[in-house]
Design a protein around this motif. Structure first.
Motif, mmCIF file in Angstrom:
data_model
loop_
_atom_site.group_PDB
_atom_site.id
_atom_site.type_symbol
_atom_site.label_atom_id
_atom_site.label_comp_id
_atom_site.label_asym_id
_atom_site.label_seq_id
_atom_site.Cartn_x
_atom_site.Cartn_y
_atom_site.Cartn_z
ATOM 1 N N PRO A 51 0.815 -1.212 0.000
ATOM 2 C CA PRO A 51 0.000 0.000 0.000
ATOM 3 C C PRO A 51 0.852 1.265 0.000
ATOM 4 O O PRO A 51 2.040 1.225 0.312
ATOM 5 C CB PRO A 51 -0.803 -0.110 1.296
ATOM 6 N N ASP A 52 0.239 2.339 -0.328
ATOM 7 C CA ASP A 52 0.837 3.674 -0.234
ATOM 8 C C ASP A 52 2.091 3.862 -1.082
ATOM 9 O O ASP A 52 3.025 4.541 -0.671
ATOM 10 C CB ASP A 52 1.130 4.023 1.227
ATOM 11 N N GLY A 55 4.868 0.209 -0.395
ATOM 12 C CA GLY A 55 4.699 -1.062 0.308
ATOM 13 C C GLY A 55 5.312 -2.204 -0.468
ATOM 14 O O GLY A 55 5.725 -2.060 -1.619
ATOM 15 N N GLN A 85 -4.424 -0.743 -4.015
ATOM 16 C CA GLN A 85 -3.918 -0.017 -2.841
ATOM 17 C C GLN A 85 -4.829 -0.259 -1.635
ATOM 18 O O GLN A 85 -4.359 -0.509 -0.524
ATOM 19 C CB GLN A 85 -3.828 1.488 -3.128
ATOM 20 N N TRP A 86 -6.121 -0.177 -1.868
ATOM 21 C CA TRP A 86 -7.090 -0.359 -0.797
ATOM 22 C C TRP A 86 -7.019 -1.787 -0.232
ATOM 23 O O TRP A 86 -6.979 -1.986 0.978
ATOM 24 C CB TRP A 86 -8.486 -0.042 -1.318
ATOM 25 N N ARG A 89 -3.833 -2.347 1.752
ATOM 26 C CA ARG A 89 -3.842 -1.604 3.022
ATOM 27 C C ARG A 89 -4.794 -2.251 4.034
ATOM 28 O O ARG A 89 -4.466 -2.400 5.198
ATOM 29 C CB ARG A 89 -4.246 -0.159 2.763
ATOM 30 N N GLU A 90 -5.984 -2.648 3.582
ATOM 31 C CA GLU A 90 -6.996 -3.188 4.490
ATOM 32 C C GLU A 90 -6.749 -4.649 4.850
ATOM 33 O O GLU A 90 -7.060 -5.068 5.951
ATOM 34 C CB GLU A 90 -8.388 -3.043 3.873
ATOM 35 N N ARG A 97 -2.368 -5.473 7.111
ATOM 36 C CA ARG A 97 -1.768 -5.195 5.811
ATOM 37 C C ARG A 97 -1.248 -6.470 5.176
ATOM 38 O O ARG A 97 -0.761 -7.356 5.848
ATOM 39 C CB ARG A 97 -0.626 -4.200 5.952
#
Length: 126
Positions: A51-52, A55, A85-86, A89-90, A97
Motif C-alpha cells: 500500500p501507499d 509497500g 492499494q485499498w 492496506r486493508e 496489511r
C-alpha cells in the motif's frame, strides 16, 4: 487475479526505496532484470507498489493483447490501482496489511462496472 509470494529481497528493496514508482519504467525494468532476472515484459509491466506506493506488494499487468482489450484496460487502470492499494492496506482480516505479494492483473472482469472492479481488487487477497 492471482497472488504469488515475491522473491526474497524484493520487499526490502521496495521498502527501502532502492526501487520506486518514481523511476521510469525503463529504469525499474533494468533494476528487476539485473537484480532478480525478471524478463523484460514483466519488469516493465509494474503498475504499482502497495500500500501507499512504497509497500512491499506489486501490481503487475501480466495480460497479453490476445487476452484482453488493452485500450479498455488502460481506461480503467487508475481504478484497478486504487482497488489494489485499498486491498493491500486493508488486508483480508481485521485491517491487517498484506505483505510481499505479487498480484498479476488477469482481468477477465474488465467489462464490469467500475464500482465492482474496486470491490473485486480489494477482495482478491481474501
Amino acid at each position: 487475479m492471482i497472488s504469488e509470494p515475491l522473491e526474497r529481497g524484493i520487499a526490502e528493496d521496495v521498502e527501502t526505496g532502492r526501487v520506486t514508482m518514481r523511476m521510469t519504467p525503463k529504469e525499474r525494468g533494468t533494476f528487476f532484470q539485473e537484480k532478480y532476472q525478471w524478463d523484460l515484459l514483466a519488469s516493465r509491466s509494474i503498475w504499482a507498489f502497495g500500500p501507499d506506493e512504497s509497500g512491499s506488494n506489486i501490481l503487475l499487468d501480466d495480460t497479453l493483447p490476445s487476452q484482453v482489450d488493452k485500450k479498455m484496460l488502460v481506461s480503467v487502470k487508475e481504478h484497478i490501482k486504487q482497488g489494489f492499494q485499498w486491498g493491500a492496506r486493508e488486508g483480508p482480516l481485521c485491517d491487517e496489511r498484506v505483505c510481499s505479494l505479487s498480484r498479476p492483473a488477469f482481468l477477465d472482469w474488465v467489462n464490469r462496472r467500475l464500482v465492482s472492479q474496486r470491490c473485486a481488487m480489494s477482495n482478491s487477497g481474501y
